[in-house]
Design an enzyme around this catalytic site. Structure first.
Site, mmCIF file in Angstrom:
data_model
loop_
_atom_site.group_PDB
_atom_site.id
_atom_site.type_symbol
_atom_site.label_atom_id
_atom_site.label_comp_id
_atom_site.label_asym_id
_atom_site.label_seq_id
_atom_site.Cartn_x
_atom_site.Cartn_y
_atom_site.Cartn_z
ATOM 1 N N LYS A 1 -1.251 -12.018 24.981
ATOM 2 C CA LYS A 1 -2.239 -10.964 25.296
ATOM 3 C C LYS A 1 -2.775 -10.290 24.035
ATOM 4 O O LYS A 1 -2.000 -9.764 23.225
ATOM 5 C CB LYS A 1 -1.590 -9.940 26.226
ATOM 6 C CG LYS A 1 -2.528 -8.867 26.746
ATOM 7 C CD LYS A 1 -1.790 -7.957 27.728
ATOM 8 C CE LYS A 1 -2.715 -6.936 28.368
ATOM 9 N NZ LYS A 1 -1.979 -6.094 29.349
ATOM 10 N N GLU B 1 0.536 -11.094 35.658
ATOM 11 C CA GLU B 1 1.075 -10.755 34.334
ATOM 12 C C GLU B 1 2.571 -10.419 34.457
ATOM 13 O O GLU B 1 3.000 -9.816 35.449
ATOM 14 C CB GLU B 1 0.300 -9.523 33.837
ATOM 15 C CG GLU B 1 0.723 -8.940 32.515
ATOM 16 C CD GLU B 1 -0.090 -7.678 32.172
ATOM 17 O OE1 GLU B 1 -0.815 -7.139 33.056
ATOM 18 O OE2 GLU B 1 -0.014 -7.235 31.012
ATOM 19 N N CYS C 1 -5.038 -9.338 31.988
ATOM 20 C CA CYS C 1 -5.257 -7.957 32.436
ATOM 21 C C CYS C 1 -6.249 -7.201 31.538
ATOM 22 O O CYS C 1 -7.418 -7.517 31.528
ATOM 23 C CB CYS C 1 -3.912 -7.247 32.557
ATOM 24 S SG CYS C 1 -4.013 -5.820 33.676
HETATM 25 C C1 ACM Z 1 -2.764 -3.863 32.010
HETATM 26 O O1 ACM Z 1 -3.252 -4.394 31.024
HETATM 27 N N1 ACM Z 1 -1.620 -4.289 32.515
HETATM 28 C C2 ACM Z 1 -3.455 -2.773 32.702
#
Ligand code: ACM
Length: 265
Positions: free
Chosen positions: A109, A39, A144
């Site tokens: 995301k 990420e 993530c």
């Molecule tokens: C995250 O979503 N970077 C823990």
């Protein structure tokens, strides 16, 4: 069978060129069909306000990102990496998907974690699957903290994902216990590309816990980074994407056909 690679590396905070060079070097040197990186691999993770990403966030059409996709195409690789995306006045925590024989796609995301909420907009791309015809592979992407919501991986699997790429900057003790379930409950491969290191900003800090892992479709570990000291580690696994598509496991049971969505919230 195809080769899936995960790169665990430590992006440098608040800079771009060194990180773009690391990503390009990974694409050039790792002999794999699909390469998954962490990420926010282009910028590092811990930002506290949108202005800190001035000069670092890029549009998906940015020539520097397009260059990485061209290098991937030239080397016959598909690549997934996180980047800070600018779209007009909005910032997204995004993942670029593209490369050889694969249409470019950007996943934004969905579930923002911690101070990300001060910087990024919640993703609006939704969950989608990228076909990679020459590999007979359908690739889904989540980022993530999306792991914490079973709906993320489930939606990707229902949309046909054989493999889920998960660019990550993971920090909790919980994820290694739960992540294998995301693979097993959907019968998909899952590639978690995490990072190590600590980032400090305005007195706060975030520590990342490595252990990047490729899971098979039973949630078993095919390959895991065991050396979380080095700041650049590559793991690979041979995978068979079409083997994920038969969701039945006896004459009576099929993990998708047996679902009862009318009874679920
Ligand atoms: C995250 O979503 N970077 C823990």
């Amino acid at each position: 069978m195809i080769t899936l690679a995960v790169v665990q590396f430590t992006p440098e905070h608040n800079t771009l060129d060194a990180n773009l060079a690391s990503i390009e070097s990974a694409i050039r040197t790792i002999d794999a069909h699909i390469i998954v990186l962490p990420e926010l691999a282009t910028t590092g993770y811990f930002y506290r306000e949108p202005a800190e990403l001035d000069g670092l966030a890029m549009t998906s059409a940015d020539e520097r990102l397009q260059h990485l996709l061209r290098v991937a195409s030239e080397h016959q690789r598909v690549v997934v990496f996180g980047f800070a995306e600018r779209d007009g006045s909005k910032l997204f925590n995004s993942a670029m998907v593209g490369g050889y024989g694969t249409a470019q796609a950007v996943y934004r995301k969905t579930h923002l974690f911690y101070r990300e909420k001060d910087v990024f907009q919640p993703g609006d791309s939704g969950f989608f699957v990228t076909p990679i015809p020459h590999l007979d592979c359908n690739l889904g992407t989540m980022i993530c903290y999306d792991w914490r919501f079973p709906e993320s991986a489930r939606t990707l699997a229902l949309r046909g994902a054989d493999v889920i790429a998960a660019p990550s900057n993971l920090v909790t003790e919980l994820w290694p216990k739960v992540m294998p379930s995301r693979a097993a409950e959907n019968k998909v491969y899952l590639a978690v590309a995490n990072r190590v290191g600590t980032e400090t900003n305005a007195g706060g800090s975030v520590e990342f816990n490595g252990m990047s892992t490729i899971y098979n479709y039973n949630g078993e570990i095919l390959s895991r980074v065991t050396n979380d000291v080095d700041h650049y580690v590559v793991i690979t696994a041979e995978i068979d994407p079409p083997a994920t598509r038969k969701k039945s496991f006896n004459a009576y049971n099929d993990i998708f056909a047996d679902r009862r969505p009318e009874l679920y919230e």
